[in-house]
Design an enzyme around this catalytic site. Structure first.
Site, PDB file in Angstrom:
ATOM      1  N   GLU B  65     -73.673  83.265  70.384  1.00 18.06           N
ATOM      2  CA  GLU B  65     -73.687  83.773  71.760  1.00 18.06           C
ATOM      3  C   GLU B  65     -74.191  85.210  71.833  1.00 18.06           C
ATOM      4  O   GLU B  65     -74.796  85.619  72.822  1.00 18.06           O
ATOM      5  CB  GLU B  65     -72.300  83.657  72.392  1.00 18.06           C
ATOM      6  CG  GLU B  65     -71.860  82.226  72.691  1.00 18.06           C
ATOM      7  CD  GLU B  65     -71.207  81.536  71.492  1.00 18.06           C
ATOM      8  OE1 GLU B  65     -71.204  82.128  70.385  1.00 18.06           O
ATOM      9  OE2 GLU B  65     -70.700  80.415  71.664  1.00 18.06           O
ATOM     10  N   PHE B 127     -55.820  76.242  75.113  1.00 18.52           N
ATOM     11  CA  PHE B 127     -56.834  76.183  74.078  1.00 18.52           C
ATOM     12  C   PHE B 127     -58.122  76.856  74.551  1.00 18.52           C
ATOM     13  O   PHE B 127     -58.638  76.550  75.612  1.00 18.52           O
ATOM     14  CB  PHE B 127     -57.120  74.719  73.695  1.00 18.52           C
ATOM     15  CG  PHE B 127     -58.211  74.605  72.653  1.00 18.52           C
ATOM     16  CD1 PHE B 127     -58.041  75.124  71.383  1.00 18.52           C
ATOM     17  CD2 PHE B 127     -59.430  74.003  72.966  1.00 18.52           C
ATOM     18  CE1 PHE B 127     -59.054  75.046  70.443  1.00 18.52           C
ATOM     19  CE2 PHE B 127     -60.444  73.920  72.026  1.00 18.52           C
ATOM     20  CZ  PHE B 127     -60.252  74.448  70.763  1.00 18.52           C
ATOM     21  N   GLN B 128     -58.613  77.775  73.756  1.00 15.13           N
ATOM     22  CA  GLN B 128     -59.818  78.556  74.059  1.00 15.13           C
ATOM     23  C   GLN B 128     -59.727  79.320  75.372  1.00 15.13           C
ATOM     24  O   GLN B 128     -60.726  79.571  76.029  1.00 15.13           O
ATOM     25  CB  GLN B 128     -61.068  77.666  74.017  1.00 15.13           C
ATOM     26  CG  GLN B 128     -61.324  77.157  72.603  1.00 15.13           C
ATOM     27  CD  GLN B 128     -62.709  76.596  72.386  1.00 15.13           C
ATOM     28  OE1 GLN B 128     -63.312  76.040  73.303  1.00 15.13           O
ATOM     29  NE2 GLN B 128     -63.233  76.733  71.175  1.00 15.13           N
ATOM     30  N   LYS B 177     -62.916  75.270  84.596  1.00 17.66           N
ATOM     31  CA  LYS B 177     -63.476  73.935  84.417  1.00 17.66           C
ATOM     32  C   LYS B 177     -63.262  73.067  85.660  1.00 17.66           C
ATOM     33  O   LYS B 177     -64.137  72.292  86.043  1.00 17.66           O
ATOM     34  CB  LYS B 177     -62.857  73.272  83.183  1.00 17.66           C
ATOM     35  CG  LYS B 177     -63.751  72.207  82.606  1.00 17.66           C
ATOM     36  CD  LYS B 177     -63.332  71.807  81.213  1.00 17.66           C
ATOM     37  CE  LYS B 177     -64.188  70.655  80.712  1.00 17.66           C
ATOM     38  NZ  LYS B 177     -63.756  70.176  79.403  1.00 17.66           N
ATOM     39  N   MET B 490     -80.236 104.459  57.670  1.00 20.43           N
ATOM     40  CA  MET B 490     -79.853 105.603  58.497  1.00 20.43           C
ATOM     41  C   MET B 490     -78.502 106.168  58.060  1.00 20.43           C
ATOM     42  O   MET B 490     -78.310 107.383  58.043  1.00 20.43           O
ATOM     43  CB  MET B 490     -79.812 105.179  59.973  1.00 20.43           C
ATOM     44  CG  MET B 490     -79.582 106.326  60.923  1.00 20.43           C
ATOM     45  SD  MET B 490     -80.782 107.645  60.693  1.00 20.43           S
ATOM     46  CE  MET B 490     -81.988 107.220  61.945  1.00 20.43           C
TER      47      MET B 490
END
Ligand SMILES: Cc1ncc(C[n+]2csc(CCOP(=O)(O)OP(=O)(O)O)c2C)c(N)n1
Lengths: 178, 575
Positions: B65, B127-128, B177, B490
């Site tokens: 993502e 969940f999630q 959802k 760097m």
């Protein structure tokens, strides 16, 4: 620059989460909020927060601009104490027995013009509205007699300048494309 | 008619659809034809709806993502359109955060859509479930949680409006959802504005006049320009303005490419690894004119010794930027395009030949001590600069460069040459390693006819290396150049200069990138010797599909000049 006490008034749309968005602006600069009060404003659908902090004006100016730019914040402004009329309310729960008439505690309550809100057999609830130093003074004087519970509200403030929220909102609404 | 048929007809007439369908139709109504994302449980209804609109709305499956957000950023910055990305709840949503934070600080218009657990489960540690509204609040311009299908068109319309107007930025719409499954009579009305958001402050003639007065009487005026010029599409107005006033102009790395590299008034890059002259002259000028830039600390160095001699004029869209870092004498609020157009009318036609010559003299010093050695080194060890130089030499200089973060980024910004705007896409404010590969994919997909070249370090390459899979699957003809110094360069440079060369965890033992890249079916080449550089760069640029070029450069080369942290810009070191 010297740190001073500032009262920040923030007018927002009445939506979930906006208080969080506002307080983030304080936490990310690690600014301690001394008091906060939230309520409706005179305009339906616009809420206001009154937040008190002690900081330099330079910082407060930047902070308020950053709050003001948040989407759904209608307007954010800051004032010093002399530019506002403000109050806090404090409630004190004490044992009813200490307030026997003619007693010292009773005299203190009277001298402070505190209001008796509720009298029960065991306890009495007093109310005092005023500036923090006043409600604090009463607290300190009553303390030797025993304070069972104490709470003070955040500052609520009305600004002295005459520009109304209504005119600000109208001005902003005029900017929106019809 | 059968009842079912009648029902369907009624559905169609009223444009009844599911919330998920409303999401994709809202996107289409906003003109979105490309988006980046990754599916999962809580966003599956939207993915299902995407299946039906593949002809008009392409979904690019990234490999993470974070990649989706950077791809959306690259797309947005190359095209000027709003980038769109989509993810599921929980881990999908949290993986977006880095890209959102990057877009926030670099003012990139982006709409992120996340799935969320059903509304009756909110707050139950389902969940999630993750509070993505709470998590993303500090790094979004706006966010909103949708719990009912009928809120969707309005939420998305508002999201696009907020993302692209004023100072652009990322917004997030979290959709439960059940809202995706719910039903809505679809009616898309583009958002027109709201009282609690003023995207562009009105231009005040009074401050314009004051600005013009300062500019007209200045003996040593100096312009600093940033991304504001690009975001408002003011490149032409900017050029006209500087040509009329004859003022030397230096850029921030986000303003880079808004003005052609070879323009006679372009005096180079500001900031920590910027050019010698513009840093020095910041503390010599008498009027400093900042246009669409925000005086980042990487640009200013020590603020208490920054341009204290100069009167400061700040042209800026965001009132909160005024006086935030540098006190201004005249602030001109407004959109750069309009402001510059108006300002140009009231400034005098002038030249500052002697003043400009002072810049050129300092530039010569930098060429002699730093640039020549970087671009045509005497040593056998290859430098990052000569690779960029080679690309300049053999291309038409109309490339879109995308960089990662580190030494190669500074070198690319310093030495890449540009002939058109929106051609340098780099993570400036957040400095996000891993940005380049996905951002280059997004840029190439947005500008398929442009040569898009990603410049990456061996460290940052491995932060989002999985996006090679996206390139493979989508056949994205992006060119990837890894400047391999086998160090987190760097950080190593800082260790060398400020931590007694104590190289704590900066040495990289790398895998064979060639083998990895071959596995993804990408044409590849590794250059170890200078003799092969030119032909390899040519081969890469001429190659039709994606191409991976790895160049082994000096392990312990440093980027100079440098303004050490805490130093003043005028204390810039040439070595
Ligand atoms: C996500 C992230 N983690 C850490 C850093 C700190 N950092 C800045 S530059 C750098 C080194 C980059 O090394 P490399 O990608 O090899 O590029 P080079 O500097 O060698 O060109 C690091 C670790 C960062 N910018 N971003």
């Amino acid at each position: 620059m010297r740190k001073e006490r500032f009262t920040i008034s923030i007018f927002t749309e009445d939506i979930v989460g906006i208080l969080n968005r506002v307080t983030i602006m304080f936490t990310r600069r690690k600014i301690n909020v001394e008091s906060i009060a939230a309520s409706e404003s005179e305009i339906k659908g616009i809420h206001r927060y009154t937040i008190v902090i002690t900081e330099t004006e330079d910082l407060v100016k930047k902070l308020v601009l950053q709050i003001d730019k948040q989407v759904e914040v209608v307007k954010a402004v800051y004032h010093i104490d002399s530019e506002i009329v403000y109050q806090e309310i404090a409630l004190y729960k004490v044992a009813t027995s200490i307030l026997a008439s003619g007693g010292k505690a009773e005299r203190i309550v009277r001298a402070h013009n505190a209001r008796v809100l509720s009298v029960e057999i065991e306890f009495t609830v007093l109310e005092k509205t005023g500036h923090k130093d006043e409600t604090q003074q009463l607290f300190e004087e009553l303390e030797p007699y025993g304070i069972l519970e104490f709470v003070r509200s955040g500052r609520v403030a009305i600004t002295k300048p005459m520009r109304t929220l209504d005119s600000i909102v109208k001005g902003l609404e005029d900017l929106v494309e019809k | 008619m059968e009842t079912k048929e009648i029902k369907n007809k009624v559905r169609k007439e009223q444009q009844l659809m599911t919330g998920a369908q409303a999401v994709v139709h809202s996107l289409i109504a906003e003109g979105v034809d490309l988006m980046f994302g990754y599916p999962g449980g809580a966003i599956m209804p939207v993915y299902d709806a995407l299946y039906d609109v593949q002809d008009s709305l392409t979904h690019v499956l990234t490999r993470h993502e974070q990649g989706a957000t950077h791809a959306a950023q690259g797309y947005a910055r190359a095209t000027g359109k709003v980038g769109v990305c989509i993810a599921t709840s929980g881990p999908g949503a949290t993986n977006l955060i880095t890209g959102i934070a990057d877009a926030q600080i670099d003012s990139t218009p982006m709409v992120c859509i996340t799935g969320q657990v059903a509304s009756h489960l909110l707050g139950t540690d389902a969940f999630q479930e993750t509070d993505v509204i709470g998590i993303s609040m500090p790094v979004t311009k706006w966010n909103f949680q949708v719990t009912r299908a009928e809120e969707i068109p309005m939420a998305i319309a508002k999201a696009f409006y907020i993302a692209r107007t004023g100072k652009p930025g990322p917004v997030l719409v979290d959709i439960t959802k059940d809202a995706q499954f719910g039903e809505v009579a679809f009616n898309y009305v583009p958002f027109k504005g709201m009282r609690s958001y003023v995207p562009t402050p009105a231009l005040e003639m009074d401050s314009l006049t004051k600005a013009a007065a300062l500019i007209n009487t200045a003996k040593k005026p100096f312009i600093l320009f940033g991304q504001g010029v690009v975001l408002s599409g003011a490149e032409e107005e900017f050029k006209t303005f500087i040509e009329k006033t004859g003022i030397p102009s230096a850029w921030t790395i986000l303003g880079l490419s808004a003005l052609n590299s070879d323009h006679y008034l372009n005096v180079g890059m500001l900031g920590m690894h910027g050019n010698y002259a513009p840093n020095k002259m910041t503390n010599e000028c008498d009027v400093l004119i900042a246009i669409g830039m925000r005086f980042d600390d990487r640009v200013t160095g020590d603020l208490s010794r920054y341009a204290t001699q100069a009167k400061v004029v700040h042209l800026e869209i965001d009132p909160a930027e005024i006086d935030k870092n540098v006190k201004t004498d005249v602030a001109v609020l407004g959109d750069a395009k309009e402001t510059l157009e108006e300002l140009t009318k009231i400034v005098d036609q002038r030249e500052h030949a002697e003043w400009l010559a002072e810049f050129r003299a300092l530039e010569q010093e930098e060429i002699d001590t730093v640039i020549n050695e970087e671009l045509s080194p005497k040593s056998d060890v290859m430098t990052m600069g000569e690779v960029i130089h080679q690309i300049n030499e053999v291309s038409d200089q109309k490339n879109i460069f995308v960089t990662d973060v580190g030494q190669h980024q500074m070198i690319a910004c310093r030495y890449a040459k540009f002939k058109q705007s929106r051609s340098m896409i780099t993570s400036g404010g957040l400095g996000t390693m891993g940005f380049c590969l996905p951002a280059a994919i997004g840029a190439k997909m947005g500008m398929p006819n442009s040569q898009v070249i990603g410049i990456i370090g061996d460290g940052g390459f491995q932060m989002t290396i999985q996006e090679l899979g996206t390139i493979f699957q989508c056949k994205t003809a992006v060119k990837i150049v890894v400047l391999n110094n086998e160090f987190l360069g760097m950080v190593r440079q800082w260790q060398e200069l400020f931590f007694d060369k104590r190289y704590a965890s900066t040495e990289m033992v790398n895998p064979d990138f060639q083998t990895i890249v071959k596995g993804y079916g990408i044409a590849t080449k590794k250059v170890i010797e200078r003799a092969d550089l030119e032909s390899s760069v040519k081969e890469m640029l001429a190659h039709d599909g994606s191409y991976f070029l790895e160049v082994m450069v000096g392990k312990e080369n440093n980027v100079f000049p440098m303004v050490p942290t805490g130093a003043s810009v005028s204390e810039i070191r040439l070595k």
